[in-house]
Scaffold this motif. Structure first.
Motif, PDB file in Angstrom:
ATOM      1  N   HIS A  16       1.038  -1.227  -0.222  1.00 45.57           N
ATOM      2  CA  HIS A  16       0.190  -0.117   0.091  1.00 45.57           C
ATOM      3  C   HIS A  16       0.868   1.117   0.053  1.00 45.57           C
ATOM      4  O   HIS A  16       0.568   2.407  -0.538  1.00 45.57           O
ATOM      5  N   TYR A  45      -8.995  -4.041  -3.385  1.00 47.21           N
ATOM      6  CA  TYR A  45      -7.503  -3.288  -3.587  1.00 47.21           C
ATOM      7  C   TYR A  45      -6.545  -4.199  -4.083  1.00 47.21           C
ATOM      8  O   TYR A  45      -5.848  -3.916  -5.119  1.00 47.21           O
ATOM      9  N   THR A  76       3.384   1.510  -1.996  1.00 52.94           N
ATOM     10  CA  THR A  76       3.698   1.654  -3.332  1.00 52.94           C
ATOM     11  C   THR A  76       2.396   2.055  -4.124  1.00 52.94           C
ATOM     12  O   THR A  76       2.555   2.828  -5.160  1.00 52.94           O
ATOM     13  N   LYS A  77       1.347   1.360  -3.816  1.00 46.61           N
ATOM     14  CA  LYS A  77       0.053   2.043  -4.445  1.00 46.61           C
ATOM     15  C   LYS A  77      -1.136   2.125  -3.340  1.00 46.61           C
ATOM     16  O   LYS A  77      -1.375   1.039  -2.815  1.00 46.61           O
ATOM     17  N   ASN A  78      -1.555   3.041  -3.216  1.00 45.57           N
ATOM     18  CA  ASN A  78      -2.115   3.336  -1.974  1.00 45.57           C
ATOM     19  C   ASN A  78      -3.576   2.843  -2.179  1.00 45.57           C
ATOM     20  O   ASN A  78      -4.307   2.869  -3.418  1.00 45.57           O
ATOM     21  N   TYR A  79      -4.469   2.656  -1.191  1.00 50.15           N
ATOM     22  CA  TYR A  79      -5.724   1.916  -1.313  1.00 50.15           C
ATOM     23  C   TYR A  79      -6.687   3.268  -0.970  1.00 50.15           C
ATOM     24  O   TYR A  79      -6.162   4.231  -0.796  1.00 50.15           O
ATOM     25  N   SER A 136      -5.370  -3.616  -7.701  1.00 49.04           N
ATOM     26  CA  SER A 136      -3.974  -2.840  -7.938  1.00 49.04           C
ATOM     27  C   SER A 136      -2.742  -3.825  -8.138  1.00 49.04           C
ATOM     28  O   SER A 136      -1.594  -3.466  -8.568  1.00 49.04           O
ATOM     29  N   TRP A 137      -3.045  -5.257  -7.714  1.00 50.18           N
ATOM     30  CA  TRP A 137      -1.652  -5.951  -7.749  1.00 50.18           C
ATOM     31  C   TRP A 137      -1.981  -7.398  -8.327  1.00 50.18           C
ATOM     32  O   TRP A 137      -1.290  -8.210  -8.558  1.00 50.18           O
TER      33      TRP A 137
END
Length: 292
Positions: free
Chosen positions: A172, A261, A174-177, A265-266
């Protein structure tokens, strides 16, 4: 003026003479010889460093430690066992789901093992693990690992819930929720006061999966991930039953946001990750934790 110039010339001459008489040491201060590795360090090179670019540190290095705490080095044999367990239960689980490139790209580049726990001076809480800027994860209390009869609940409590918890922080960060998550339990977070909650059951009835999840929103988010992945289906259901009519819907609402998320995101299907981890946990009795 002539006298002053003469003094300068004499001084320069003396410096030149002294420099010419000094023999330079022909030996470099840098050691060009290849690093000598013991059996464990060779194993780390082949199983952590080469495939994933991870530097697993088990020897005590004060630079890697928090100087505020008195801690002890990790035992060699316990470090060997934990390194094999982390590889099987954590690294290989993610690799099975997402491939080697994912874990090599996003895993922390340093894993640091410490023999004892860290204890907070205020409140007396215990630090189970830390993640620093996505670069390093530190695991504590390595010397209490039972290498003969490893118990999965103990392993999850001390190490693997921490591994998934801290890795979720890395994800999170790295890529926020979505900030919508922060509104679900707004006004209920306790900060450092989480240690004063009577039990996890109290937190569950408030809509949190654990006491520590009440600290603040980010800890709530990653605790939800770590507990769902490492707990059995029966343990997860027990949390919801304990949470009751008020707490369970809140936990499930948070879980759905976590699930969305990770997927968007992943590309992580948390249900599949949970299944992989659970299957691997059932096989730890077959592992040889002492032979490299």
């Amino acid at each position: 003026m002539k006298k002053f110039k003469l003094l300068i010339l004499l001084a320069l001459a003396m410096v030149a003479v002294s420099c010419s008489e000094d023999d330079l040491d022909p030996n470099s201060i840098f050691n060009p010889d290849p690093q000598e590795r013991n059996a464990f360090e060779t194993w780390i090179l082949e199983n952590y460093t080469k495939p994933y670019n991870i530097d697993l540190k088990y020897k005590f290095d004060d630079v890697e430690s928090d100087m505020k705490y008195n801690v002890t080095p990790a035992d060699y044999d316990k470090s060997v066992a934990l390194a094999k367990l982390v590889k099987f239960l954590w690294i290989d689980a993610y690799e099975e789901l997402l491939g080697r490139e994912f874990i090599a790209t996003y895993c922390p580049k340093i894993m640091h093992l410490i023999g004892s726990p860290e204890y907070e001076k205020s409140g007396g809480s215990m630090v189970l693990g830390t993640a620093e800027g996505g670069l390093k994860i530190t695991l504590f209390n390595v010397n209490d690992l039972d290498t003969k009869n490893p118990d999965i609940e103990s392993l999850n409590y001390w190490y693997f819930k921490t591994m998934h918890h801290e890795f979720a922080h890395i994800l999170h960060q790295t890529k926020n929720y979505s900030t919508d998550f922060n509104t679900i339990s707004a006004g209920k977070y306790t900060g450092p006061g989480w240690v004063n909650l009577e039990s996890d059951a109290v937190a569950m009835k408030m809509g949190f999966v654990s006491k520590y999840a009440t600290t603040e929103t980010q800890e709530d988010f990653v605790e939800t991930i770590a507990i769902y992945v490492t707990y059995t289906d029966e343990q997860w259901q027990a949390i919801l039953e304990t949470a009751g009519e008020e707490g369970a819907p809140i936990i499930l609402q948070k879980f759905e946001m976590v699930k969305e998320y990770l997927a968007e995101s992943w590309g992580i299907d948390i249900d599949k990750l949970h299944k992989i981890v659970q299957e691997r946990e059932q096989k730890i009795g077959d592992l040889d934790l002492g032979t490299l």
